[in-house]
Design an enzyme around this catalytic site. Structure first.
Site, PDB file in Angstrom:
ATOM      1  N   GLU A  23      -9.570 -12.786   2.392  1.00 50.11           N
ATOM      2  CA  GLU A  23     -10.521 -11.925   1.694  1.00 50.11           C
ATOM      3  C   GLU A  23     -10.640 -12.230   0.194  1.00 50.11           C
ATOM      4  O   GLU A  23     -10.484 -11.344  -0.643  1.00 50.11           O
ATOM      5  CB  GLU A  23     -10.125 -10.456   1.902  1.00 50.11           C
ATOM      6  CG  GLU A  23     -10.098 -10.075   3.373  1.00 50.11           C
ATOM      7  CD  GLU A  23      -9.716  -8.623   3.627  1.00 50.11           C
ATOM      8  OE1 GLU A  23     -10.331  -8.002   4.505  1.00 50.11           O
ATOM      9  OE2 GLU A  23      -8.784  -8.115   2.971  1.00 50.11           O
ATOM     10  N   THR A  45      -0.564  -0.518   5.778  1.00 48.50           N
ATOM     11  CA  THR A  45      -0.132   0.869   5.564  1.00 48.50           C
ATOM     12  C   THR A  45      -1.022   1.702   4.632  1.00 48.50           C
ATOM     13  O   THR A  45      -0.542   2.642   4.013  1.00 48.50           O
ATOM     14  CB  THR A  45       1.316   0.882   5.044  1.00 48.50           C
ATOM     15  OG1 THR A  45       1.366   0.133   3.817  1.00 48.50           O
ATOM     16  CG2 THR A  45       2.273   0.284   6.048  1.00 48.50           C
ATOM     17  N   GLU A  46      -2.292   1.376   4.534  1.00 47.40           N
ATOM     18  CA  GLU A  46      -3.169   2.222   3.718  1.00 47.40           C
ATOM     19  C   GLU A  46      -3.059   3.685   4.152  1.00 47.40           C
ATOM     20  O   GLU A  46      -3.034   4.593   3.321  1.00 47.40           O
ATOM     21  CB  GLU A  46      -4.632   1.779   3.865  1.00 47.40           C
ATOM     22  CG  GLU A  46      -4.974   0.444   3.217  1.00 47.40           C
ATOM     23  CD  GLU A  46      -4.879  -0.715   4.185  1.00 47.40           C
ATOM     24  OE1 GLU A  46      -4.104  -0.629   5.156  1.00 47.40           O
ATOM     25  OE2 GLU A  46      -5.578  -1.721   3.974  1.00 47.40           O
ATOM     26  N   ARG A  79       0.848  -1.198   0.000  1.00 48.72           N
ATOM     27  CA  ARG A  79       0.000   0.000   0.000  1.00 48.72           C
ATOM     28  C   ARG A  79       0.877   1.238   0.000  1.00 48.72           C
ATOM     29  O   ARG A  79       0.617   2.212  -0.691  1.00 48.72           O
ATOM     30  CB  ARG A  79      -0.931  -0.010   1.209  1.00 48.72           C
ATOM     31  CG  ARG A  79      -2.227  -0.791   1.002  1.00 48.72           C
ATOM     32  CD  ARG A  79      -2.016  -2.247   0.579  1.00 48.72           C
ATOM     33  NE  ARG A  79      -3.230  -3.024   0.485  1.00 48.72           N
ATOM     34  CZ  ARG A  79      -3.766  -3.709   1.491  1.00 48.72           C
ATOM     35  NH1 ARG A  79      -3.165  -3.766   2.670  1.00 48.72           N
ATOM     36  NH2 ARG A  79      -4.883  -4.380   1.317  1.00 48.72           N
ATOM     37  N   TRP A 118      -6.306 -13.823  12.242  1.00 48.00           N
ATOM     38  CA  TRP A 118      -6.431 -12.352  12.304  1.00 48.00           C
ATOM     39  C   TRP A 118      -7.851 -11.885  12.578  1.00 48.00           C
ATOM     40  O   TRP A 118      -8.062 -10.840  13.174  1.00 48.00           O
ATOM     41  CB  TRP A 118      -5.890 -11.715  11.020  1.00 48.00           C
ATOM     42  CG  TRP A 118      -6.727 -11.868   9.793  1.00 48.00           C
ATOM     43  CD1 TRP A 118      -6.802 -12.962   8.992  1.00 48.00           C
ATOM     44  CD2 TRP A 118      -7.603 -10.896   9.211  1.00 48.00           C
ATOM     45  NE1 TRP A 118      -7.657 -12.735   7.946  1.00 48.00           N
ATOM     46  CE2 TRP A 118      -8.169 -11.468   8.042  1.00 48.00           C
ATOM     47  CE3 TRP A 118      -7.960  -9.584   9.547  1.00 48.00           C
ATOM     48  CZ2 TRP A 118      -9.078 -10.786   7.233  1.00 48.00           C
ATOM     49  CZ3 TRP A 118      -8.855  -8.909   8.733  1.00 48.00           C
ATOM     50  CH2 TRP A 118      -9.407  -9.503   7.589  1.00 48.00           C
ATOM     51  N   HIS A 153      -6.325 -10.269  -3.427  1.00 43.07           N
ATOM     52  CA  HIS A 153      -5.340  -9.190  -3.259  1.00 43.07           C
ATOM     53  C   HIS A 153      -4.225  -9.319  -4.300  1.00 43.07           C
ATOM     54  O   HIS A 153      -3.050  -9.180  -3.983  1.00 43.07           O
ATOM     55  CB  HIS A 153      -4.766  -9.202  -1.838  1.00 43.07           C
ATOM     56  CG  HIS A 153      -5.736  -8.704  -0.797  1.00 43.07           C
ATOM     57  ND1 HIS A 153      -6.105  -7.389  -0.683  1.00 43.07           N
ATOM     58  CD2 HIS A 153      -6.418  -9.369   0.174  1.00 43.07           C
ATOM     59  CE1 HIS A 153      -6.968  -7.243   0.321  1.00 43.07           C
ATOM     60  NE2 HIS A 153      -7.185  -8.438   0.859  1.00 43.07           N
ATOM     61  N   TYR A 162      -3.362  -5.325  15.796  1.00 42.12           N
ATOM     62  CA  TYR A 162      -3.371  -4.500  14.586  1.00 42.12           C
ATOM     63  C   TYR A 162      -2.865  -3.100  14.926  1.00 42.12           C
ATOM     64  O   TYR A 162      -3.585  -2.274  15.478  1.00 42.12           O
ATOM     65  CB  TYR A 162      -4.771  -4.506  13.933  1.00 42.12           C
ATOM     66  CG  TYR A 162      -4.831  -5.639  12.928  1.00 42.12           C
ATOM     67  CD1 TYR A 162      -4.396  -6.902  13.308  1.00 42.12           C
ATOM     68  CD2 TYR A 162      -5.226  -5.436  11.615  1.00 42.12           C
ATOM     69  CE1 TYR A 162      -4.376  -7.951  12.395  1.00 42.12           C
ATOM     70  CE2 TYR A 162      -5.215  -6.488  10.699  1.00 42.12           C
ATOM     71  CZ  TYR A 162      -4.787  -7.733  11.100  1.00 42.12           C
ATOM     72  OH  TYR A 162      -4.762  -8.767  10.198  1.00 42.12           O
ATOM     73  N   PHE A 163      -1.621  -2.861  14.545  1.00 42.47           N
ATOM     74  CA  PHE A 163      -0.997  -1.598  14.917  1.00 42.47           C
ATOM     75  C   PHE A 163      -1.282  -0.499  13.884  1.00 42.47           C
ATOM     76  O   PHE A 163      -0.699   0.578  13.946  1.00 42.47           O
ATOM     77  CB  PHE A 163       0.511  -1.788  15.138  1.00 42.47           C
ATOM     78  CG  PHE A 163       0.852  -2.731  16.272  1.00 42.47           C
ATOM     79  CD1 PHE A 163      -0.124  -3.177  17.165  1.00 42.47           C
ATOM     80  CD2 PHE A 163       2.157  -3.178  16.462  1.00 42.47           C
ATOM     81  CE1 PHE A 163       0.181  -4.048  18.212  1.00 42.47           C
ATOM     82  CE2 PHE A 163       2.476  -4.037  17.505  1.00 42.47           C
ATOM     83  CZ  PHE A 163       1.489  -4.482  18.375  1.00 42.47           C
ATOM     84  N   ASP A 164      -2.207  -0.793  12.941  1.00 45.03           N
ATOM     85  CA  ASP A 164      -2.690   0.301  12.076  1.00 45.03           C
ATOM     86  C   ASP A 164      -3.912   0.963  12.716  1.00 45.03           C
ATOM     87  O   ASP A 164      -4.398   1.980  12.240  1.00 45.03           O
ATOM     88  CB  ASP A 164      -3.011  -0.190  10.653  1.00 45.03           C
ATOM     89  CG  ASP A 164      -4.006  -1.353  10.596  1.00 45.03           C
ATOM     90  OD1 ASP A 164      -4.180  -2.051  11.620  1.00 45.03           O
ATOM     91  OD2 ASP A 164      -4.609  -1.556   9.523  1.00 45.03           O
ATOM     92  N   ASP A 224       0.213  -6.932  -3.176  1.00 44.86           N
ATOM     93  CA  ASP A 224      -1.211  -6.707  -2.883  1.00 44.86           C
ATOM     94  C   ASP A 224      -1.828  -6.023  -4.089  1.00 44.86           C
ATOM     95  O   ASP A 224      -1.146  -5.808  -5.103  1.00 44.86           O
ATOM     96  CB  ASP A 224      -1.381  -5.871  -1.598  1.00 44.86           C
ATOM     97  CG  ASP A 224      -2.642  -6.289  -0.830  1.00 44.86           C
ATOM     98  OD1 ASP A 224      -3.731  -6.198  -1.408  1.00 44.86           O
ATOM     99  OD2 ASP A 224      -2.527  -6.712   0.335  1.00 44.86           O
TER     100      ASP A 224
HETATM  101  C1  TNX Z   1      -7.451  -6.664   6.390  1.00 47.84           C
HETATM  102  S1  TNX Z   1      -5.500  -8.595   7.729  1.00 47.84           S
HETATM  103  C2  TNX Z   1      -6.513  -7.120   5.512  1.00 47.84           C
HETATM  104  C3  TNX Z   1      -5.569  -6.174   4.868  1.00 47.84           C
HETATM  105  C4  TNX Z   1      -5.877  -4.757   5.274  1.00 47.84           C
HETATM  106  C5  TNX Z   1      -6.182  -4.716   6.759  1.00 47.84           C
HETATM  107  C6  TNX Z   1      -6.392  -3.343   7.304  1.00 47.84           C
HETATM  108  C7  TNX Z   1      -5.716  -9.187   6.338  1.00 47.84           C
HETATM  109  C8  TNX Z   1      -5.322 -10.551   6.205  1.00 47.84           C
HETATM  110  N1  TNX Z   1      -6.252  -8.459   5.328  1.00 47.84           N
HETATM  111  O1  TNX Z   1      -5.582  -6.336   3.475  1.00 47.84           O
HETATM  112  O2  TNX Z   1      -4.774  -3.947   4.963  1.00 47.84           O
HETATM  113  O3  TNX Z   1      -7.350  -5.476   6.999  1.00 47.84           O
HETATM  114  O4  TNX Z   1      -6.452  -3.357   8.710  1.00 47.84           O
END
Ligand code: TNX
Length: 534
Positions: free
Chosen positions: A328, A470-471, A165, A394, A265, A419-421, A194
């Site tokens: 995802e 890092t979005e 990102r 996660w 992704h 999740y440190f974002d 990604d």
């Molecule tokens: C989910 S954690 C995602 C990432 C995103 C993140 C943002 C995961 C396996 N997939 O693609 O960046 O949430 O928090």
């Protein structure tokens, strides 16, 4: 009164109450056992370094050059054990009884003795010495007299960084690895591909970086604003740079787990080679954050491509684990595609979920053929886990629990604590982040081993990891700000026995420890140290 004092000392053995003065040793993570004595060792120009163990010469050179660059003190190494003080002895002996990665450190007024079974233990003992030394100084540096026995609780003490990102330069990747290692953490999960950018050079498929490493613009500001700039953005790591980083990390006992995302992704790869998708239609590298419907098609063409890609990746990264993503994966395209329906039929699969499982199993064969293990996000459980796969949990801890019960290895990384974002303070006082709320104390309170596992399942929990997506993180300084001090809290979760953990005490140590971050030029969230956001 005496009873209370001795109780206090046993509860907080790192408070030395000598001459009524409270001394807090700013050690993070807190060692397993520690007894603070009276007096100091003085490290200075006349201090000698001695080792009977040739095999730890790299660690000694590392210690020596750190002391020279930080304090301008050039220590002299001697081949014969000095008869009297003042000297530092580094001793490595495979017979020494301490768990892997462990060490003992004894500091008396005339001698420092660091012992371990191998270079890793010596390296961690050296990190402790660095935290005990004053952050700045010249001439004669005091080291408090102390006896420490120390070793890690978990084998996977990880930090992740999303370089797709936003892209971060090699120099910063090294600094990040240094920071990880300084907290005795040992895994760097490097998210290299990604939708919004492919960041690793693959010799057989040059378009992955020529096209896939650059996007025409990026989202700016909050997601809900739906605003974009039109600045071309990108970059990638050459194979030479990657080799350099891998060997750099090895010297710091950090193993790198590369992540190549599939089957979702994957838009950046599809933009470079559209025939990897089910439609085969031209596509562009993603500009918007989120989840894309355009994913890899589970065709033989894609598997041949990924076989070649993963083999180049495995040539570069010697570690046991290869992260293959798996999260995802929207099934829209697969449900529509006649090719997918045909694969489902000919492989006796039930639906698109089993097709995802089929995909991951095919990939596992490629990775297992090289004696390596795949690790994937917890969605790889859906439709059945590949036989040897490790799972990174996660979306909570349930995926991790389910995998451990099936006797698969697990790394915990739940969004709730790791999740440190996410925001670490009230959003009004913080720079824009993705959302969530994960303050320091919450990270510190994390317990990676769930209660619901029995004796032979708990060993499947390898450890845990902090994730830095890092979005909304555009610069190295911002990566540091979001990671620190939460990385330090997670390091203690993963190293220190739970019975020794105490948040107030950790917080006190961190308040001193941040002076070291200032000196090392590492950014951190200042509001985390305001009493209100404790
Ligand atoms: C989910 S954690 C995602 C990432 C995103 C993140 C943002 C995961 C396996 N997939 O693609 O960046 O949430 O928090």
């Amino acid at each position: 009164m005496r009873l209370i004092t001795s109780l206090l000392i046993s509860l907080f053995p790192l408070f030395s109450l000598s001459q009524g003065k409270k001394t807090i040793l700013p050690l993070v993570p807190l060692p397993v056992e520690m007894n603070v004595g009276a007096g100091e060792f003085k490290l200075g120009e006349t201090t000698l370094i001695y080792t009977p163990s040739e095999q730890i010469i790299n660690e000694i050179v590392y210690f020596h050059s750190f002391i020279q660059t930080t304090y301008g003190i050039k220590l002299r190494a001697v081949k014969v054990k000095p008869k009297t003080g003042n000297y530092i002895e580094f001793r490595s002996n495979p017979e020494f009884k301490i768990p892997d990665g462990g060490y003992t450190l004894g500091i008396t007024t005339n001698k420092v003795l660091l012992q371990a079974t191998n270079g890793m233990g010596i390296f961690y003992g050296i990190q402790t010495l660095f935290q005990l030394l004053p952050v700045k100084g010249k001439g004669s540096l005091p080291l408090p007299c102390v006896q420490i026995t120390d070793y890690p609780r978990y084998q996977w003490r990880g930090m992740h960084l999303d370089c797709s990102r936003h892209f971060f330069p090699v120099s910063f990747i090294k600094k990040y690895i240094d920071c990880i290692a300084s907290y005795k953490m040992n895994v760097f999960h490097w998210h290299l591909t990604d939708d919004q950018g492919w960041r690793i050079e693959i010799k057989q498929f040059p378009l992955l970086t020529e096209i896939g490493a650059y996007r025409k613009g990026s989202m700016v500001g909050a997601y809900a604003d739906n605003k974009f700039d039109s600045t071309r953005y990108g970059g990638f790591y050459t194979q030479e740079e990657i080799k350099d980083i891998v060997s750099y990390a090895q010297k710091k006992y950090v193993s790198i787990v590369p992540e190549i995302e599939m089957p979702g992704h994957a838009l950046a790869a599809i933009a470079a080679y559209p025939e990897l998708s089910c439609s085969g239609m031209p596509a562009e590298v993603g500009m918007k954050w989120g989840v894309e419907t355009n994913v890899f098609c589970p065709s033989e063409h894609t598997f041949t491509f990924l076989d070649k890609v993963l083999n180049e990746v495995m040539d570069l990264f010697p570690g046991k684990y290869i992260h293959i993503g798996g999260d995802e994966v929207l099934k829209d395209e697969w449900n529509k595609s006649p090719i997918c329906q045909e694969i489902i039929k000919s492989n006796n699969l039930k639906d698109a979920h089993e097709l995802q499982s089929y995909f991951i199993k095919r990939i596992e064969q490629i990775v297992n053929a090289r004696g390596r293990t795949i690790i994937g996000w917890d969605e790889i459980l859906e439709g059945g886990l590949a036989p040897n796969a490790a799972v990174m949990s996660w979306r909570g801890v349930e995926g991790g629990i389910a995998a451990a019960k099936q006797k698969h290895e697990v790394v915990m990384s739940p969004g709730s604590h790791c999740y440190f974002d996410h925001y670490q303070g009230k959003p009004e006082g913080e720079p824009l982040a993705i959302g969530g709320f994960t303050p320091l104390e919450k990270v510190y309170s994390y317990e990676p081993t769930p209660d619901s596992l029995d004796m032979d399942e708990v060993h499947k929990i390898l450890g845990a990891q902090g994730n830095v997506w890092t979005e909304y993180i555009l610069s190295p300084q911002q990566v540091e700000y979001m990671s620190m001090p939460r990385m330090s809290a997670l390091a203690e979760v993963l190293w220190t026995p739970p019975a020794r953990k105490n948040y107030e005490n950790f917080f006190e140590r961190m308040r001193i420890h941040i002076k070291l971050l200032d000196v090392r030029g590492i950014n951190y969230c200042k509001t985390a140290f305001k009493p209100s956001s404790k």
